[in-house]
Motif scaffolding. Structure first.
Motif, PDB file in Angstrom:
ATOM      1  N   ARG A  91       0.831  -1.208   0.000  1.00  0.00           N
ATOM      2  CA  ARG A  91       0.000   0.000   0.000  1.00  0.00           C
ATOM      3  C   ARG A  91       0.868   1.262   0.000  1.00  0.00           C
ATOM      4  N   GLN A  92       1.990   1.175   0.718  1.00  0.00           N
ATOM      5  CA  GLN A  92       2.879   2.343   0.749  1.00  0.00           C
ATOM      6  C   GLN A  92       3.489   2.591  -0.631  1.00  0.00           C
ATOM      7  N   LEU A  93       3.835   1.508  -1.318  1.00  0.00           N
ATOM      8  CA  LEU A  93       4.426   1.681  -2.652  1.00  0.00           C
ATOM      9  C   LEU A  93       3.409   2.306  -3.612  1.00  0.00           C
ATOM     10  N   LEU A  94       2.174   1.794  -3.603  1.00  0.00           N
ATOM     11  CA  LEU A  94       1.148   2.361  -4.492  1.00  0.00           C
ATOM     12  C   LEU A  94       0.946   3.850  -4.187  1.00  0.00           C
ATOM     13  N   ALA A  95       0.855   4.171  -2.893  1.00  0.00           N
ATOM     14  CA  ALA A  95       0.651   5.578  -2.520  1.00  0.00           C
ATOM     15  C   ALA A  95       1.838   6.421  -2.971  1.00  0.00           C
ATOM     16  N   LYS A  96       3.040   5.864  -2.838  1.00  0.00           N
ATOM     17  CA  LYS A  96       4.236   6.623  -3.234  1.00  0.00           C
ATOM     18  C   LYS A  96       4.247   6.875  -4.739  1.00  0.00           C
ATOM     19  N   VAL A  97       3.881   5.838  -5.518  1.00  0.00           N
ATOM     20  CA  VAL A  97       3.867   5.964  -6.976  1.00  0.00           C
ATOM     21  C   VAL A  97       2.859   7.049  -7.393  1.00  0.00           C
ATOM     22  N   ILE A  98       1.683   7.012  -6.789  1.00  0.00           N
ATOM     23  CA  ILE A  98       0.647   7.985  -7.158  1.00  0.00           C
ATOM     24  C   ILE A  98       1.027   9.390  -6.671  1.00  0.00           C
ATOM     25  N   CYS A  99       1.560   9.471  -5.455  1.00  0.00           N
ATOM     26  CA  CYS A  99       1.995  10.782  -4.918  1.00  0.00           C
ATOM     27  C   CYS A  99       3.087  11.396  -5.788  1.00  0.00           C
ATOM     28  N   THR A 100       4.072  10.587  -6.148  1.00  0.00           N
ATOM     29  CA  THR A 100       5.201  11.121  -6.928  1.00  0.00           C
ATOM     30  C   THR A 100       4.716  11.628  -8.275  1.00  0.00           C
ATOM     31  N   THR A 101       3.820  10.855  -8.912  1.00  0.00           N
ATOM     32  CA  THR A 101       3.322  11.257 -10.233  1.00  0.00           C
ATOM     33  C   THR A 101       2.451  12.511 -10.108  1.00  0.00           C
ATOM     34  N   ALA A 102       1.581  12.519  -9.105  1.00  0.00           N
ATOM     35  CA  ALA A 102       0.693  13.673  -8.901  1.00  0.00           C
ATOM     36  C   ALA A 102       1.519  14.921  -8.580  1.00  0.00           C
ATOM     37  N   LYS A 103       2.552  14.740  -7.769  1.00  0.00           N
ATOM     38  CA  LYS A 103       3.399  15.875  -7.378  1.00  0.00           C
ATOM     39  C   LYS A 103       4.109  16.456  -8.593  1.00  0.00           C
ATOM     40  N   PHE A 104       4.555  15.576  -9.473  1.00  0.00           N
ATOM     41  CA  PHE A 104       5.243  16.054 -10.675  1.00  0.00           C
ATOM     42  C   PHE A 104       4.292  16.904 -11.515  1.00  0.00           C
ATOM     43  N   LYS A 105       3.074  16.386 -11.727  1.00  0.00           N
ATOM     44  CA  LYS A 105       2.133  17.160 -12.539  1.00  0.00           C
ATOM     45  C   LYS A 105       1.784  18.470 -11.827  1.00  0.00           C
ATOM     46  N   ALA A 106       1.583  18.405 -10.522  1.00  0.00           N
ATOM     47  CA  ALA A 106       1.249  19.623  -9.758  1.00  0.00           C
ATOM     48  C   ALA A 106       2.360  20.664  -9.900  1.00  0.00           C
ATOM     49  N   ASN A 107       3.613  20.220  -9.876  1.00  0.00           N
ATOM     50  CA  ASN A 107       4.736  21.162 -10.020  1.00  0.00           C
ATOM     51  C   ASN A 107       4.776  21.780 -11.405  1.00  0.00           C
ATOM     52  N   VAL A 108       4.576  20.954 -12.423  1.00  0.00           N
ATOM     53  CA  VAL A 108       4.611  21.459 -13.801  1.00  0.00           C
ATOM     54  C   VAL A 108       3.495  22.485 -13.999  1.00  0.00           C
ATOM     55  N   VAL A 109       2.306  22.150 -13.494  1.00  0.00           N
ATOM     56  CA  VAL A 109       1.154  23.036 -13.641  1.00  0.00           C
ATOM     57  C   VAL A 109       1.389  24.345 -12.877  1.00  0.00           C
ATOM     58  N   THR A 110       2.026  24.241 -11.728  1.00  0.00           N
ATOM     59  CA  THR A 110       2.308  25.428 -10.929  1.00  0.00           C
ATOM     60  C   THR A 110       3.237  26.371 -11.690  1.00  0.00           C
ATOM     61  N   LEU A 111       4.199  25.797 -12.409  1.00  0.00           N
ATOM     62  CA  LEU A 111       5.144  26.629 -13.156  1.00  0.00           C
ATOM     63  C   LEU A 111       4.566  27.115 -14.479  1.00  0.00           C
ATOM     64  N   ASP A 112       3.568  26.396 -15.003  1.00  0.00           N
ATOM     65  CA  ASP A 112       3.044  26.723 -16.338  1.00  0.00           C
ATOM     66  C   ASP A 112       1.566  26.360 -16.406  1.00  0.00           C
ATOM     67  N   GLU A 113       0.723  27.182 -15.754  1.00  0.00           N
ATOM     68  CA  GLU A 113      -0.699  26.822 -15.651  1.00  0.00           C
ATOM     69  C   GLU A 113      -1.374  26.745 -17.017  1.00  0.00           C
ATOM     70  N   ARG A 114      -1.049  27.690 -17.921  1.00  0.00           N
ATOM     71  CA  ARG A 114      -1.785  27.788 -19.186  1.00  0.00           C
ATOM     72  C   ARG A 114      -1.075  27.134 -20.368  1.00  0.00           C
ATOM     73  N   GLU A 115      -0.206  26.210 -20.115  1.00  0.00           N
ATOM     74  CA  GLU A 115       0.465  25.458 -21.170  1.00  0.00           C
ATOM     75  C   GLU A 115       1.269  26.360 -22.102  1.00  0.00           C
ATOM     76  N   GLY A 116       2.052  27.269 -21.485  1.00  0.00           N
ATOM     77  CA  GLY A 116       2.873  28.157 -22.302  1.00  0.00           C
ATOM     78  C   GLY A 116       4.182  27.509 -22.712  1.00  0.00           C
ATOM     79  N   GLY A 117       4.641  26.526 -21.960  1.00  0.00           N
ATOM     80  CA  GLY A 117       5.931  25.933 -22.299  1.00  0.00           C
ATOM     81  C   GLY A 117       6.153  24.613 -21.589  1.00  0.00           C
ATOM     82  N   LEU A 118       6.502  24.707 -20.265  1.00  0.00           N
ATOM     83  CA  LEU A 118       6.904  23.511 -19.527  1.00  0.00           C
ATOM     84  C   LEU A 118       5.848  22.404 -19.555  1.00  0.00           C
ATOM     85  N   ARG A 119       4.562  22.798 -19.552  1.00  0.00           N
ATOM     86  CA  ARG A 119       3.494  21.800 -19.520  1.00  0.00           C
ATOM     87  C   ARG A 119       3.565  20.896 -20.751  1.00  0.00           C
ATOM     88  N   GLY A 120       4.197  21.416 -21.804  1.00  0.00           N
ATOM     89  CA  GLY A 120       4.392  20.633 -23.026  1.00  0.00           C
ATOM     90  C   GLY A 120       5.189  19.365 -22.776  1.00  0.00           C
TER      91      GLY A 120
END
Ligand code: NAD
Ligand code: MG
Length: 384
Positions: free
Chosen positions: A232-261
């Motif tokens: 259960r910890q591994l599944l949570a870690k996999v989902i957290c890590t992936t979600a965190k990555f997307k959250a960071n990208v979106v935070t830096l580029d909300e409107r798909e100007g560059g990094l979100r690409g």
């Protein structure tokens, strides 16, 4: 009762702390308690779900919400037909008319309980109803947890194509209850795994290695059969890590100007395949093949060697994802058609194709159309 195995992880998005909550058995009580105590000035909660999820999880969510509502707050429920067909103009109108008939005004909060279809539609309704009301995502598919619920892209489909009408409208909260994955069909799990593997391939070698090693553990935790706390910890870690990555990208580029690409690895070709092969093929299956084709393109252009491509193929296969087009499907695809769809992808700038190319597991380069010839793209579209 919330079983804290592991504890609830909280991730911030767009510099707003406390947006994404990830844990097990949250639907029993945690979500309702957290929503009611943290979203202010709400008189009406409208839970919107689909016909597959209603018999599974609605009762739990409703009874816990009722338990936590304060005086004067109302709870209403709408159930949509399951499937992509509900992401349409008519469904949006129906929800709006329903809200109006119930005299809902700005003090209304929509709660989307479901996969990307429910989330995208409810987000879109929330973004325009009374010029914008709050909404909450409770993603129930793996794909919606790691991808569609994060980032605030809302949309409906039109006869001219998917996701062509929509807005950017951020949800107030996103609650990922990993326990609901136990009822998700196996093919939908693979569908979400494609986005997780994509994230690992472009950004995180450690995550990629964990995915390559941890399949048994991840599947055990999803199905909850014979699973241990470390599973259960591994599944949570996999989902957290992936979600965190997307959250960071979106935070830096909300409107798909560059990094979100960057998130489009596998999608330039994958989307074009999907436009032709859907609904027979799922998004993640098209992206899986798209990733391999785009990685081969990187190889042709001298950015990457065969070794990372082989690792990517092995990992995708492990999670039951296709990595080549079978001859029959390939015969159905007209190269010109695929190339034309790629040219009109709304993520392009003008007529310029932009393709994310893998350089090694965990790293990429991005190329413009001028650097990639049609001939080079056509070559990787052919079946191997
Ligand atoms: P979906 O919402 O149609 O869900 C897939 C199927 O699984 C449905 O039949 C649903 O009823 C069922 N289901 C959902 N959760 C379940 C559960 N826990 N147990 C049993 N059955 C369950 O599809 P999806 O893959 O979640 O989302 C696809 C949509 O997301 C597409 O419309 C796509 O365009 C959109 N999307 C949006 C973004 C974004 O950034 N907004 C990103 C990616 C995809
Ligand atoms: Mg995708």
């Amino acid at each position: 009762m919330v079983v804290e195995v592991p504890k609830v992880e909280i991730i911030s998005v767009l510099n707003q702390s406390d947006v994404i909550h990830i844990g097990y058995n949250l639907i029993q009580d945690y979500i309702a308690q957290n929503i009611v105590s943290s979203i202010n000035n709400v008189s009406n909660y409208i839970v919107i779900t689909d016909s597959n999820l209603a018999p599974l999880y609605l009762e739990n969510l409703i009874s816990s919400l009722k338990h936590h509502l304060v005086h004067g707050q109302r709870l209403l429920v709408r159930t949509l037909a399951c499937g992509e067909k509900s992401k349409c103009r008519q469904a949006k109108t129906d929800i709006e008319d329903y809200l109006l008939s119930e005299s809902c005004t700005r003090d209304t909060c929509l709660v989307a309980l479901g996969g990307g279809v429910v989330g995208d539609l409810v987000g879109y309704v929330a973004s325009t109803f009374m010029r914008g009301i709050p909404y909450i995502q409770i993603p129930t598919t793996l794909l919606s947890m790691v991808d569609s619920s994060i980032g605030g892209k809302t949309a409906i489909d039109t006869p001219h194509g998917k996701n062509l009408i929509g807005t950017f409208w951020q949800p107030k909260r996103i609650y990922m209850d990993l326990s609901v994955l136990q009822t998700l069909p196996r093919r939908e799990i693979s569908n979400g795994m494609a986005e997780i593997i994509k994230t690992a391939a472009i950004s995180n070698k450690h995550l990629f290695d964990e995915l390559s090693r941890g399949k048994e553990s991840i599947y055990a935790a999803i199905s909850t059969t014979n699973c241990t706390d470390p599973d259960r910890q591994l599944l949570a870690k996999v989902i957290c890590t992936t979600a965190k990555f997307k959250a960071n990208v979106v935070t830096l580029d909300e409107r798909e100007g560059g990094l979100r690409g960057l998130l489009n690895f596998g999608h330039s070709i994958g989307h074009a395949l999907e436009a032709i092969l859907s609904p027979l093929w799922l998004h993640g299956e098209c992206v899986s093949i798209g990733m391999i084709m785009e990685a081969r393109l990187a190889c042709t252009l001298g950015h990457c060697t065969i070794e990372p491509i082989d690792k990517l193929i092995d990992c995708l296969k492990l999670y039951d994802l296709p990595t080549v087009l079978d001859i029959e499907t390939s015969n159905k695809l007209e190269l010109d058609q695929v190339m034309n769809i790629m040219k009109t992808d709304k993520k392009n700038k003008g007529a310029q194709k932009r393709i994310v190319l893998l350089s090694e597991i965990g790293n990429t380069v991005e190329k413009k159309a001028s650097d990639v010839s049609n001939h080079e793209i056509e070559n990787v579209l052919k079946p191997y």
